[in-house]
Design a protein around this motif. Structure first.
Motif, mmCIF file in Angstrom:
data_model
loop_
_atom_site.group_PDB
_atom_site.id
_atom_site.type_symbol
_atom_site.label_atom_id
_atom_site.label_comp_id
_atom_site.label_asym_id
_atom_site.label_seq_id
_atom_site.Cartn_x
_atom_site.Cartn_y
_atom_site.Cartn_z
ATOM 1 N N MET A 1 0.833 -1.175 0.000
ATOM 2 C CA MET A 1 0.000 0.000 0.000
ATOM 3 C C MET A 1 0.873 1.231 0.000
ATOM 4 N N ASN A 2 0.531 2.191 -0.855
ATOM 5 C CA ASN A 2 1.212 3.476 -0.905
ATOM 6 C C ASN A 2 0.419 4.481 -0.085
ATOM 7 N N VAL A 3 1.131 5.198 0.769
ATOM 8 C CA VAL A 3 0.507 6.189 1.640
ATOM 9 C C VAL A 3 1.232 7.516 1.446
ATOM 10 N N LEU A 4 0.461 8.584 1.354
ATOM 11 C CA LEU A 4 1.018 9.930 1.276
ATOM 12 C C LEU A 4 0.699 10.662 2.564
ATOM 13 N N ILE A 5 1.730 11.178 3.214
ATOM 14 C CA ILE A 5 1.560 12.030 4.388
ATOM 15 C C ILE A 5 1.818 13.460 3.940
ATOM 16 N N VAL A 6 0.834 14.325 4.154
ATOM 17 C CA VAL A 6 0.984 15.746 3.838
ATOM 18 C C VAL A 6 0.915 16.495 5.161
ATOM 19 N N GLU A 7 2.075 16.907 5.630
ATOM 20 C CA GLU A 7 2.212 17.486 6.967
ATOM 21 C C GLU A 7 3.354 18.494 6.949
ATOM 22 N N SER A 8 3.087 19.710 7.433
ATOM 23 C CA SER A 8 4.112 20.758 7.454
ATOM 24 C C SER A 8 5.238 20.459 8.432
ATOM 25 N N ALA B 1 7.731 12.340 10.119
ATOM 26 C CA ALA B 1 8.711 11.259 10.262
ATOM 27 C C ALA B 1 8.246 10.219 11.275
ATOM 28 N N VAL B 2 7.626 10.656 12.360
ATOM 29 C CA VAL B 2 7.098 9.713 13.363
ATOM 30 C C VAL B 2 6.009 8.851 12.732
ATOM 31 N N TRP B 3 5.074 9.492 12.051
ATOM 32 C CA TRP B 3 3.997 8.738 11.399
ATOM 33 C C TRP B 3 4.567 7.790 10.352
ATOM 34 N N ARG B 4 5.530 8.274 9.597
ATOM 35 C CA ARG B 4 6.136 7.462 8.532
ATOM 36 C C ARG B 4 6.738 6.174 9.088
ATOM 37 N N ARG B 5 7.493 6.297 10.176
ATOM 38 C CA ARG B 5 8.127 5.111 10.780
ATOM 39 C C ARG B 5 7.088 4.073 11.189
ATOM 40 N N ALA C 1 3.864 -0.391 4.811
ATOM 41 C CA ALA C 1 3.442 0.627 3.846
ATOM 42 C C ALA C 1 4.661 1.249 3.166
ATOM 43 N N VAL C 2 4.455 1.655 1.925
ATOM 44 C CA VAL C 2 5.429 2.483 1.221
ATOM 45 C C VAL C 2 4.937 3.911 1.417
ATOM 46 N N VAL C 3 5.737 4.733 2.084
ATOM 47 C CA VAL C 3 5.282 6.045 2.525
ATOM 48 C C VAL C 3 6.046 7.156 1.818
ATOM 49 N N GLU D 1 -4.126 1.480 7.755
ATOM 50 C CA GLU D 1 -4.184 0.124 7.252
ATOM 51 C C GLU D 1 -5.626 -0.284 6.941
ATOM 52 N N HIS D 2 -6.542 0.060 7.824
ATOM 53 C CA HIS D 2 -7.956 -0.271 7.626
ATOM 54 C C HIS D 2 -8.499 0.380 6.365
ATOM 55 N N TYR D 3 -8.285 1.670 6.216
ATOM 56 C CA TYR D 3 -8.831 2.376 5.056
ATOM 57 C C TYR D 3 -8.096 2.013 3.763
ATOM 58 N N ALA D 4 -6.838 1.634 3.862
ATOM 59 C CA ALA D 4 -6.117 1.182 2.666
ATOM 60 C C ALA D 4 -6.727 -0.113 2.136
ATOM 61 N N GLN D 5 -7.082 -1.018 3.031
ATOM 62 C CA GLN D 5 -7.709 -2.259 2.619
ATOM 63 C C GLN D 5 -9.045 -1.990 1.937
#
Length: 122
Positions: free
Chosen positions: A1-8, A14-18, A25-27, A114-118
């Protein structure tokens, strides 16, 4: 699953990404509207974690562009403000699936992603 984090905040992203990477996930991260829309041109995402208040650009513009470019992509909005605390974000953004405080634990956020990606992937 590819996830995009848009955060200033790069530290928060970085915390969410880890946490998301530990779940497999590929972030990708973006800290501006322009960077986010560039990534949406190139990469299909299952879920976007989107801070409602960006330092550069508009989160609603990112969500709108994602809805047009990748209609199956789900958007989890996060914020440290009371904007849309009445739930009206779901009326403004068809792809909004959740609205959370930025202080939500990273592991809880990762579980929701993970839930919403599924769901997005079928």
């Amino acid at each position: 699953m590819n996830v995009l984090i848009v955060e200033s905040s790069k530290d928060l992203a970085a915390v969410w990404r880890r946490h998301l990477e530990r779940m497999g996930a590929v972030v990708y991260t973006a800290d501006t509207q322009d960077t986010a829309t560039d990534l949406l041109h190139e990469i299909p995402f299952s879920v976007i974690v989107l801070d409602l208040v960006l330092e550069e650009g508009s989160a609603l513009a990112v969500a709108d562009f994602a809805s047009y470019r990748q209609p199956e992509t789900q958007v989890i909005f996060v914020t440290n403000t009371s904007f849309f605390s009445d739930g009206s974000i779901f009326q403004h953004c068809a792809n909004a699936c959740a609205y959370l405080p930025s202080a939500t634990s990273p592991s809880d956020l990762a579980t929701m992603v993970e839930h919403y990606a599924q769901a997005a992937e079928g």
